[in-house]
Write a protein that holds these residues in place. Structure first.
Motif, PDB file in Angstrom:
ATOM      1  N   SER A  73       4.816 -19.722  33.402  1.00  0.00           N
ATOM      2  CA  SER A  73       4.633 -19.815  34.855  1.00  0.00           C
ATOM      3  C   SER A  73       5.859 -19.338  35.628  1.00  0.00           C
ATOM      4  O   SER A  73       5.727 -18.731  36.690  1.00  0.00           O
ATOM      5  CB  SER A  73       4.309 -21.254  35.241  1.00  0.00           C
ATOM      6  OG  SER A  73       3.128 -21.636  34.610  1.00  0.00           O
ATOM      7  N   SER A  74       7.038 -19.638  35.084  1.00  0.00           N
ATOM      8  CA  SER A  74       8.258 -19.170  35.759  1.00  0.00           C
ATOM      9  C   SER A  74       8.271 -17.652  35.829  1.00  0.00           C
ATOM     10  O   SER A  74       8.728 -17.065  36.823  1.00  0.00           O
ATOM     11  CB  SER A  74       9.504 -19.646  35.015  1.00  0.00           C
ATOM     12  OG  SER A  74       9.549 -21.039  35.040  1.00  0.00           O
ATOM     13  N   ALA A  75       7.777 -17.032  34.756  1.00  0.00           N
ATOM     14  CA  ALA A  75       7.740 -15.562  34.729  1.00  0.00           C
ATOM     15  C   ALA A  75       6.764 -15.013  35.768  1.00  0.00           C
ATOM     16  O   ALA A  75       6.974 -13.919  36.314  1.00  0.00           O
ATOM     17  CB  ALA A  75       7.338 -15.091  33.338  1.00  0.00           C
ATOM     18  N   LEU A  76       5.696 -15.770  36.040  1.00  0.00           N
ATOM     19  CA  LEU A  76       4.674 -15.285  36.986  1.00  0.00           C
ATOM     20  C   LEU A  76       5.031 -15.544  38.455  1.00  0.00           C
ATOM     21  O   LEU A  76       4.469 -14.915  39.350  1.00  0.00           O
ATOM     22  CB  LEU A  76       3.323 -15.926  36.675  1.00  0.00           C
ATOM     23  CG  LEU A  76       2.597 -15.410  35.424  1.00  0.00           C
ATOM     24  CD1 LEU A  76       1.270 -16.121  35.258  1.00  0.00           C
ATOM     25  CD2 LEU A  76       2.354 -13.898  35.505  1.00  0.00           C
ATOM     26  N   LEU A  77       5.953 -16.475  38.682  1.00  0.00           N
ATOM     27  CA  LEU A  77       6.295 -16.840  40.070  1.00  0.00           C
ATOM     28  C   LEU A  77       6.698 -15.636  40.934  1.00  0.00           C
ATOM     29  O   LEU A  77       6.178 -15.481  42.047  1.00  0.00           O
ATOM     30  CB  LEU A  77       7.405 -17.888  40.078  1.00  0.00           C
ATOM     31  CG  LEU A  77       6.955 -19.327  40.329  1.00  0.00           C
ATOM     32  CD1 LEU A  77       8.133 -20.282  40.266  1.00  0.00           C
ATOM     33  CD2 LEU A  77       6.265 -19.462  41.672  1.00  0.00           C
ATOM     34  N   PRO A  78       7.605 -14.762  40.444  1.00  0.00           N
ATOM     35  CA  PRO A  78       7.969 -13.599  41.289  1.00  0.00           C
ATOM     36  C   PRO A  78       6.781 -12.678  41.567  1.00  0.00           C
ATOM     37  O   PRO A  78       6.702 -12.090  42.651  1.00  0.00           O
ATOM     38  CB  PRO A  78       9.023 -12.859  40.467  1.00  0.00           C
ATOM     39  CG  PRO A  78       9.390 -13.738  39.335  1.00  0.00           C
ATOM     40  CD  PRO A  78       8.370 -14.804  39.202  1.00  0.00           C
ATOM     41  N   TYR A  79       5.850 -12.579  40.605  1.00  0.00           N
ATOM     42  CA  TYR A  79       4.655 -11.749  40.836  1.00  0.00           C
ATOM     43  C   TYR A  79       3.807 -12.350  41.958  1.00  0.00           C
ATOM     44  O   TYR A  79       3.271 -11.632  42.802  1.00  0.00           O
ATOM     45  CB  TYR A  79       3.810 -11.646  39.554  1.00  0.00           C
ATOM     46  CG  TYR A  79       4.460 -10.810  38.486  1.00  0.00           C
ATOM     47  CD1 TYR A  79       4.329  -9.424  38.491  1.00  0.00           C
ATOM     48  CD2 TYR A  79       5.219 -11.391  37.482  1.00  0.00           C
ATOM     49  CE1 TYR A  79       4.941  -8.645  37.527  1.00  0.00           C
ATOM     50  CE2 TYR A  79       5.833 -10.631  36.505  1.00  0.00           C
ATOM     51  CZ  TYR A  79       5.700  -9.258  36.531  1.00  0.00           C
ATOM     52  OH  TYR A  79       6.307  -8.492  35.580  1.00  0.00           O
ATOM     53  N   ALA A  80       3.722 -13.682  41.931  1.00  0.00           N
ATOM     54  CA  ALA A  80       2.942 -14.358  42.984  1.00  0.00           C
ATOM     55  C   ALA A  80       3.599 -14.161  44.345  1.00  0.00           C
ATOM     56  O   ALA A  80       2.905 -14.066  45.363  1.00  0.00           O
ATOM     57  CB  ALA A  80       2.820 -15.835  42.656  1.00  0.00           C
TER      58      ALA A  80
END
Lengths: 248, 292
Positions: free
Chosen positions: A52-59
């Motif tokens: 999820s931490s990896a996806l946060l910037p994408y979000a």
């Protein structure tokens, strides 16, 4: 083409409506904020933290695309409502205002509705140091092109249904197809190439892929800028040719 | 001046909305009077460049509405049937947006909008959102647009449909303030009589009669309509209703009889006499007997 009449229409219809009712504006930022919330919550838990931490910037980056594409897609409901329920389009057809100016006016009004969401995401992005001054400028340009492209497509579709109810359904379907399925909230690199190419039909896809590269989240692909620009021209020409204005 | 020559419109589903209709309209208010589906809105949409005809010609001040739509649009205003204002915009904002769409600068649009709202006595409601206005005032916004635009030719498609009687009178009063050539469609006889200098009666896409209201009714001035009985030389059936036309003298014997209604001859009777759609002629041996 008179930009002045489009701006006046867009400003009055967008700004006056926005300051008297924020609901639409909140609506277009709800989905990206929900993704951000989910990824944020999951990043706290140890079991899902890394993913999820990896996806946060994408979000965060995807949020800009989602808000702009989502609000521009509202041109479909808006255009159909003004045409079918209020007969406003009929009123305008019999004036000097051209279809392109009217379409642009609707796009501007919906862009105004996107502004509160853009401001919120700009504040969030500044906390995470997502943008440099240059990438911020390019992002703004991408969002403007995305607005034009999505508006043209949405306006074309707004002129087809003869019943408002069908438009509501179509808007929901397109919102799903054009702002959730494309790689807006996840890295485009995980998609098989054929699927990515298929998803390019949504202008949100090249915009998101370009932005992910621009912000260093994924490999940079300048071709996506050309795809977005080409789509904008194509969708605009299709709308100009096939949108119902003066009817046969 | 509006000139229509053999105008025909057949929709893709085969519906023939206009059937070689021809007429000429001069300055002043002309009412196109007809029932729902008579072709009134189709006619208005063609003349105001929103719809293309299947065949025929139409000119406004000598300009072809099909070939030269852009020029026509500079000189017309078209208020659509069942047009509604945008709920969150004020009357002032509506008129400004409309005038800017016509190519007028925002500063001038504001001035013209204020004057039109003042002329129609709705200036106090200029800055209220349309959702908070009465039905009559909502319709007056459109009349104010037409007034502010200062156009030469104005199309008003059923401008008072759905309004209560008092609001209708208010809107009629407002319409009378517009100058120029006004083509007004309506299915209300009283509206045509209240506003129009002349009328064109249409049915099934055809012109049944046209002229000054008085001139149209005068040939039948000795007649009355009797509903509920077949009598005399002219009898018709409208649905289950028997309708007869007799002289006023002959009608006296039916006064006070149960189930019989006697009415003065009016514009709607011309529709019946001319055999409008849905009217079944039983006996009709010419109107000449009754011409004064």
């Amino acid at each position: 083409m008179s930009i002045r009449s489009a701006l006046t229409f867009g400003f009055y219809y967008g700004w006056s409506s926005l300051r008297r009712g924020l609901v639409y504006s909140i609506l277009v930022m709800l989905m990206p904020l929900s993704f951000l919330f989910i990824f944020g919550i999951l990043s706290i838990s140890s079991a899902t933290s890394e993913f999820s931490s990896a996806l946060l910037p994408y979000a965060l980056v995807g949020g800009f695309i989602s808000i702009v594409a989502g609000s521009s897609l509202e041109t479909m409901s808006d255009g159909a409502f003004l045409r079918i329920e209020l007969k406003f389009q009929d009123l305008i057809i019999a004036t000097k205002m051209s279809m392109a100016e009217y379409m642009l006016g609707l796009g501007i009004s919906n862009a105004i509705f996107a502004m509160p969401g853009i401001v919120i995401y700009a504040i969030l992005a500044s906390f995470f140091n997502i943008f440099t001054p240059i990438t911020l400028l390019v992002t703004i340009l991408i969002l403007v092109v995305l607005t034009l492209c999505t508006t043209a497509m949405a306006f074309l579709l707004s002129t087809i249904p003869s019943h408002s109810r069908n438009v509501w359904g179509l808007t929901s379907i397109l919102s799903l197809a054009f702002t959730i399925i494309p790689p807006i909230f996840y890295p485009y690199t995980i998609l098989p190439k054929p699927v990515l190419y298929l998803l390019l039909i949504s202008p949100a896809t090249p915009a998101a892929v370009f932005m992910q590269g621009l912000t260093g989240l994924a490999p940079f692909d300048v071709n996506m800028l050309y795809v977005l620009l080409a789509e904008t021209v194509i969708y605009f020409l299709i709308a100009k040719r096939f949108a119902k204005w003066r009817q046969d | 001046m509006i000139v229509v020559e053999n105008l025909q419109k057949t929709y893709k589903d085969g519906t023939k909305a206009l059937n070689r209709i021809s007429f000429r309209v001069d300055k002043g208010i002309t009412a196109i009077l007809g029932r729902n589906g008579a072709g009134k809105t189709t006619l208005t949409r063609i003349l105001s460049t929103q719809l293309l005809p299947t065949s025929g010609k139409a000119y406004i001040n000598g300009i072809d509405v099909v070939k030269d739509a852009d020029r026509i649009r500079e000189s017309i205003v078209s208020i659509p049937q069942e047009g509604k204002p945008i709920g969150l915009l004020t009357p002032m904002e509506h008129i400004i947006v409309y005038l800017c769409a016509r190519g007028i600068r925002e500063g001038d649009a504001k001035r013209l909008a204020r004057k039109a709202l003042n002329d129609l006595d709705i200036i106090e409601e200029a800055d209220k959102v349309a959702d908070d206005l009465s039905g009559g005032t909502k319709r007056k916004i459109f009349v104010a647009m037409a007034l502010a635009a200062g156009a030469d030719t104005i199309f008003l498609d059923e401008p008072t449909t759905g309004l209560d009687p008092l609001s209708r009178i208010e809107v009629w009063h407002a319409i009378k303030k517009i100058k120029g050539t006004i083509l007004l469609t309506t299915h209300y006889v009283e509206e045509a009589k209240a506003l129009a200098d002349s009328v064109i009666l249409v049915d099934s896409g055809k012109v049944l009669a046209k002229g000054k209201i008085g001139n149209l009714i005068r040939p039948y001035s000795r007649l009355v309509r009797i509903e509920g009985i077949k009598t005399g030389k002219k009898t018709f059936k409208l649905g289950n209703l028997d309708i007869s036309y007799v002289s006023k003298k002959d009608a006296n014997k039916y006064i006070g009889k149960d189930g019989i209604v006697i009415r003065n001859f009016d514009l709607e009777d011309i529709f019946i006499m001319q055999g409008a759609e849905g009217v079944e002629k039983e006996r009709n041996d010419g109107r000449e007997d009754y011409v004064d």
